[in-house]
Design a protein around this motif. Structure first.
Motif, PDB file in Angstrom:
ATOM      1  N   HIS A 105       4.391   6.004  23.629  1.00  0.00           N
ATOM      2  CA  HIS A 105       3.490   6.804  23.073  1.00  0.00           C
ATOM      3  C   HIS A 105       3.671   7.213  21.534  1.00  0.00           C
ATOM      4  CE1 HIS A 105      -0.216   9.619  22.578  1.00  0.00           C
ATOM      5  NE2 HIS A 105       0.927  10.757  22.802  1.00  0.00           N
ATOM      6  N   THR A 106       3.022   6.988  20.358  1.00  0.00           N
ATOM      7  CA  THR A 106       3.578   7.358  19.183  1.00  0.00           C
ATOM      8  C   THR A 106       2.696   8.240  18.304  1.00  0.00           C
ATOM      9  OG1 THR A 106       2.725   5.346  18.056  1.00  0.00           O
ATOM     10  CG2 THR A 106       5.129   5.032  19.129  1.00  0.00           C
ATOM     11  N   GLY A 107       3.154   9.019  17.405  1.00  0.00           N
ATOM     12  CA  GLY A 107       2.433   9.668  16.556  1.00  0.00           C
ATOM     13  C   GLY A 107       3.227  10.637  15.759  1.00  0.00           C
ATOM     14  N   TYR A 108       2.624  11.305  14.654  1.00  0.00           N
ATOM     15  CA  TYR A 108       3.171  12.406  13.903  1.00  0.00           C
ATOM     16  C   TYR A 108       2.299  13.499  13.526  1.00  0.00           C
ATOM     17  CZ  TYR A 108       0.240  10.954   9.601  1.00  0.00           C
ATOM     18  OH  TYR A 108      -0.581  10.883   8.921  1.00  0.00           O
ATOM     19  N   THR A 109       3.094  14.506  13.054  1.00  0.00           N
ATOM     20  CA  THR A 109       2.323  15.680  12.462  1.00  0.00           C
ATOM     21  C   THR A 109       3.029  15.967  11.051  1.00  0.00           C
ATOM     22  OG1 THR A 109       1.687  18.055  12.968  1.00  0.00           O
ATOM     23  CG2 THR A 109       4.034  17.543  13.535  1.00  0.00           C
ATOM     24  N   GLY A 110       2.149  16.677  10.429  1.00  0.00           N
ATOM     25  CA  GLY A 110       2.693  16.802   9.001  1.00  0.00           C
ATOM     26  C   GLY A 110       2.829  15.740   8.053  1.00  0.00           C
ATOM     27  N   LYS A 111       3.700  15.575   7.489  1.00  0.00           N
ATOM     28  CA  LYS A 111       3.977  14.551   6.413  1.00  0.00           C
ATOM     29  C   LYS A 111       4.510  13.512   7.093  1.00  0.00           C
ATOM     30  CE  LYS A 111       5.974  13.394   1.761  1.00  0.00           C
ATOM     31  NZ  LYS A 111       6.603  14.312   0.553  1.00  0.00           N
ATOM     32  N   GLY A 112       3.775  12.291   6.951  1.00  0.00           N
ATOM     33  CA  GLY A 112       4.249  11.099   7.742  1.00  0.00           C
ATOM     34  C   GLY A 112       5.267  10.302   6.667  1.00  0.00           C
ATOM     35  N   VAL A 113       5.048   8.730   6.845  1.00  0.00           N
ATOM     36  CA  VAL A 113       5.900   8.041   5.729  1.00  0.00           C
ATOM     37  C   VAL A 113       4.853   8.042   4.394  1.00  0.00           C
ATOM     38  CG1 VAL A 113       6.567   5.606   5.324  1.00  0.00           C
ATOM     39  CG2 VAL A 113       6.848   6.680   7.610  1.00  0.00           C
ATOM     40  N   ASP A 114       4.939   8.987   3.514  1.00  0.00           N
ATOM     41  CA  ASP A 114       4.132   9.291   2.684  1.00  0.00           C
ATOM     42  C   ASP A 114       5.249   9.536   1.389  1.00  0.00           C
ATOM     43  OD1 ASP A 114       1.328   9.109   3.383  1.00  0.00           O
ATOM     44  OD2 ASP A 114       2.173  10.651   4.805  1.00  0.00           O
ATOM     45  N   PRO A 115       4.393   9.638   0.200  1.00  0.00           N
ATOM     46  CA  PRO A 115       3.085   9.357  -0.219  1.00  0.00           C
ATOM     47  C   PRO A 115       2.979   7.785  -0.432  1.00  0.00           C
ATOM     48  CG  PRO A 115       4.012  10.163  -1.893  1.00  0.00           C
ATOM     49  CD  PRO A 115       5.200  10.293  -1.368  1.00  0.00           C
ATOM     50  N   PHE A 116       2.052   7.315   0.264  1.00  0.00           N
ATOM     51  CA  PHE A 116       1.897   5.762  -0.068  1.00  0.00           C
ATOM     52  C   PHE A 116       0.262   5.821   0.082  1.00  0.00           C
ATOM     53  CE2 PHE A 116       6.211   5.245   1.593  1.00  0.00           C
ATOM     54  CZ  PHE A 116       6.655   4.351   0.664  1.00  0.00           C
ATOM     55  N   GLN A 117      -0.119   4.627  -0.665  1.00  0.00           N
ATOM     56  CA  GLN A 117      -1.579   4.321  -0.577  1.00  0.00           C
ATOM     57  C   GLN A 117      -1.619   3.119   0.611  1.00  0.00           C
ATOM     58  OE1 GLN A 117      -4.655   5.441  -1.828  1.00  0.00           O
ATOM     59  NE2 GLN A 117      -5.200   4.418  -0.044  1.00  0.00           N
ATOM     60  N   TYR A 118      -2.367   3.589   1.777  1.00  0.00           N
ATOM     61  CA  TYR A 118      -2.728   2.695   2.784  1.00  0.00           C
ATOM     62  C   TYR A 118      -4.178   2.210   2.637  1.00  0.00           C
ATOM     63  CZ  TYR A 118       1.561   4.552   4.795  1.00  0.00           C
ATOM     64  OH  TYR A 118       2.781   4.955   5.314  1.00  0.00           O
ATOM     65  N   ALA A 119      -4.360   0.885   3.317  1.00  0.00           N
ATOM     66  CA  ALA A 119      -5.700   0.311   3.188  1.00  0.00           C
ATOM     67  C   ALA A 119      -6.733   1.306   3.263  1.00  0.00           C
ATOM     68  CB  ALA A 119      -5.762  -0.816   4.350  1.00  0.00           C
ATOM     69  N   ARG A 120      -7.715   1.220   2.418  1.00  0.00           N
ATOM     70  CA  ARG A 120      -8.875   1.722   2.348  1.00  0.00           C
ATOM     71  C   ARG A 120     -10.035   1.330   2.890  1.00  0.00           C
ATOM     72  NH1 ARG A 120      -7.556   2.352  -4.070  1.00  0.00           N
ATOM     73  NH2 ARG A 120      -7.345   0.217  -3.450  1.00  0.00           N
ATOM     74  N   TYR A 506      -1.015   5.402  -6.969  1.00  0.00           N
ATOM     75  CA  TYR A 506      -2.224   5.739  -6.393  1.00  0.00           C
ATOM     76  C   TYR A 506      -2.290   7.371  -6.130  1.00  0.00           C
ATOM     77  CZ  TYR A 506      -3.005   0.910  -5.788  1.00  0.00           C
ATOM     78  OH  TYR A 506      -3.076  -0.483  -5.832  1.00  0.00           O
ATOM     79  N   SER A 507      -1.235   8.208  -6.749  1.00  0.00           N
ATOM     80  CA  SER A 507      -1.372   9.444  -6.494  1.00  0.00           C
ATOM     81  C   SER A 507      -0.324  10.219  -7.461  1.00  0.00           C
ATOM     82  CB  SER A 507      -1.146  10.023  -4.972  1.00  0.00           C
ATOM     83  OG  SER A 507       0.158   9.642  -4.825  1.00  0.00           O
ATOM     84  N   GLY A 508      -0.658  11.324  -7.481  1.00  0.00           N
ATOM     85  CA  GLY A 508       0.130  12.037  -8.657  1.00  0.00           C
ATOM     86  C   GLY A 508      -0.630  12.309 -10.020  1.00  0.00           C
ATOM     87  N   PRO A 509      -0.159  13.221 -10.885  1.00  0.00           N
ATOM     88  CA  PRO A 509      -0.693  13.521 -12.237  1.00  0.00           C
ATOM     89  C   PRO A 509      -0.431  12.507 -12.977  1.00  0.00           C
ATOM     90  CG  PRO A 509       0.904  14.964 -11.726  1.00  0.00           C
ATOM     91  CD  PRO A 509       0.756  14.593 -10.474  1.00  0.00           C
ATOM     92  N   VAL A 510      -1.454  11.913 -13.928  1.00  0.00           N
ATOM     93  CA  VAL A 510      -1.008  10.755 -14.739  1.00  0.00           C
ATOM     94  C   VAL A 510      -1.098  11.471 -16.040  1.00  0.00           C
ATOM     95  CG1 VAL A 510      -2.142   8.908 -16.158  1.00  0.00           C
ATOM     96  CG2 VAL A 510      -2.619   9.165 -13.640  1.00  0.00           C
ATOM     97  N   ARG A 511       0.382  11.219 -16.600  1.00  0.00           N
ATOM     98  CA  ARG A 511       0.509  11.682 -17.907  1.00  0.00           C
ATOM     99  C   ARG A 511       0.966  10.703 -19.041  1.00  0.00           C
ATOM    100  NH1 ARG A 511       4.601  13.936 -14.070  1.00  0.00           N
ATOM    101  NH2 ARG A 511       3.688  15.895 -13.007  1.00  0.00           N
ATOM    102  N   ALA A 512       0.738  10.692 -20.259  1.00  0.00           N
ATOM    103  CA  ALA A 512       1.201  10.071 -21.211  1.00  0.00           C
ATOM    104  C   ALA A 512       2.311  10.530 -22.151  1.00  0.00           C
ATOM    105  CB  ALA A 512      -0.092   9.774 -22.050  1.00  0.00           C
TER     106      ALA A 512
END
Length: 516
Positions: A105-120, A506-512
């Motif tokens: 039986h598997t699961g998580y709480t809080g921050k998992g394997v992140d930050p990644f973009q998983y399939a939308r 896919y996340s985080g502020p974009v800066r130039a």
């Protein structure tokens, strides 16, 4: 490994509780002698199991390090699935998936394997659909202002980790073993400044790392950081007490660690000691003798093969694992004199022209740390001056200091998380006493660095190029190159060594930033 007679004659699979804080350096547990952080739960696991004194994270950044944990592979082996805030390709199977296939039986709480973009949606056909840590259990949350909220600082997540763990535990079958990923969001930046003042802590008890100036601003920042480490630890203690009450603790493997080092200048996002050397305690009362200390370096890539071995779970379906089980180190059956661990980084945040990273590879043995800065002409903490808009030409002031002398942390050196420590060092960089700390955090670095971490944990005295250390440096450099070749690191084996800078984020502020 010394296995109890009870375990040897039973087929009951061990449970696994994997607890990981967010941005905590090795030095900040009370069992290690830290005077301003109290970690009784971590200490308990270290004393009733194994205390690893030289655990090296896969990267000084969260996403690539977590990738190394669940795949048993170095971040540079996992393409996008080893890079911060990029996509997780579904071919990179997590060991947690294999545990699930083996009846867990598997699961998580809080921050998992992140930050990644998983399939939308179905268009993301090459991406994993769900978090690599398993099913999320995050529904139970604290309510601010309801009179029952115990959180000691406003920056702490509202997720009630312990209650969500109970929810997860109660959802499993009576005889079903479990794997649970407790991923705290603490002590990641977002710390409430001055929260330590409500805790009874004092500035005088703080031990300031040698790469930070010693003053009340830095000490207060470290105490705010300590408050959040203790929050992580207190929820872990509740989970351990719950398992003991249920009679399940003796048959539960517990691992406690952090994904990378503290979010302070010259620590997180750097392959120095305070960036990659993390706390690590391991216990398994039914299977491992208590009171062990392992000084040989171990890697995050070693976690997956160790847990698969202990649970008798096949690696079939996973990409080839680079790590090795550390069980032989525990029972002293392996020669640890030549043990080493690798770490590395690419992009951490949008911090340079064209979203370039700062590629580093590092090799750490028991006494020395060797670092290869692959692009030494790039700014290690990010560019010192940012464009005010993505399509404009106007620049923010140099180093992010406005006309009033106030530092704006998002304007420059953005691979260093915003913090009072960062702002103090930059605002006072012209002061003779502070300038060394500013340079240590932001200045260009040589291609190669070598530190004797046994006597220089702050990594301030570069021994690279010195005659007395040339033999050691050459051996470590050759070994690093050999291991990078063996692991297929594109930086030295592929026709496109810059591939890491091309992966979409896919996340985080974009800066130039202006073109160098």
């Amino acid at each position: 490994m010394q296995v109890s007679s009870q375990t040897a004659h039973t087929k009951v699979k061990p449970n696994i509780l994997f607890a990981i804080s967010d941005d905590q350096s090795y030095y900040h547990t009370s069992i290690n002698g830290c005077t301003f952080v109290k970690t009784p739960a971590f200490d308990q696991i270290a004393r009733r199991g194994v205390f690893f004194t030289n655990c090296i994270a896969g990267s000084p950044g969260c996403a690539p390090s977590r990738s190394a944990i669940v795949t048993g592979r170095y971040p540079w082996q996992n393409e996008q699935a080893g890079q911060h805030a990029s996509s997780w390709m579904k071919k990179y199977i997590s060991f947690i998936d294999l545990l699930a296939s083996n009846g867990y039986h598997t699961g998580y709480t809080g921050k998992g394997v992140d930050p990644f973009q998983y399939a939308r949606n179905e268009n993301d056909s090459l991406w994993r659909k769900g978090n690599a840590a398993g099913k999320a259990y995050n529904s139970i949350r604290y309510q601010k202002g309801d009179g029952t909220d115990p959180r000691p600082a406003s920056g702490i997540s509202d997720i009630n980790y312990y209650e969500n763990f109970k929810n997860f535990y109660n959802a499993k079958g009576a005889s079903e073993p479990f794997f649970f990923w407790y991923g705290a969001a603490e002590p990641h930046r977002g710390l409430e400044r001055g929260s330590w003042k409500r805790s009874g802590k004092t500035l005088k008890e703080v031990q300031v790392p040698p790469f930070l100036p010693d003053n009340d601003t830095i000490r207060g920042d470290l105490l705010d950081y300590a408050i959040e480490i203790e929050w992580f630890d207190c929820h872990l203690q509740k989970m351990l007490d719950f398992l003991k009450e249920k009679g399940a603790l003796e048959n539960t493997i517990v691992i406690v660690t952090s994904d990378n080092g503290m979010a302070f200048p010259r620590a997180k996002a750097n392959c120095y000691e305070y960036g990659i050397h993390v706390p690590f305690a391991f216990s398994y009362p039914d299977g491992i003798q208590a009171g062990k200390i392992v000084e040989a370096p171990v890697s995050f890539t070693d976690i997956a093969p160790t847990l698969l071995e202990l649970t008798k779970t096949t690696t079939k379906g996973m990409m080839p694992i680079s790590g090795k089980s550390f069980l032989s180190l525990i029972d002293n059956s392996a020669d640890s004199s030549d043990h080493f661990a690798l770490s590395g980084r690419e992009r951490h945040s949008y911090s340079r022209y064209n979203n370039w990273g700062y590629p580093q590879r590092a090799l750490r043995n028991k006494e020395f740390l060797f670092i290869w800065n692959i692009k030494p002409k790039r700014w290690p903490a990010g560019d010192p001056q940012r464009l005010q808009s993505l399509d404009g030409k106007d620049l923010f002031p140099k180093f992010g200091i406005d006309t009033r002398g106030i530092h704006h942390p998002e304007w420059a050196f953005t691979d260093i998380d915003a913090s009072p420590s960062k702002s103090f060092i930059i605002e006072h960089y012209k002061d003779k006493a502070i300038r060394p700390y500013f340079d240590w955090s932001t200045a260009l670095r040589p291609e190669y660095e070598l530190y004797r971490v046994s006597t220089d944990p702050g990594c301030l005295h570069n021994l690279s190029g010195l005659d007395d250390y040339q033999s050691i440096e050459n051996k470590m450099k050759d070994l690093l190159v050999t291991e990078l070749q063996r692991s297929g690191d594109p930086r030295i084996t592929a026709p496109l060594p810059e591939i890491f800078d091309s992966y979409e984020r896919y996340s985080g502020p974009v800066r130039a930033f202006p073109e160098p």
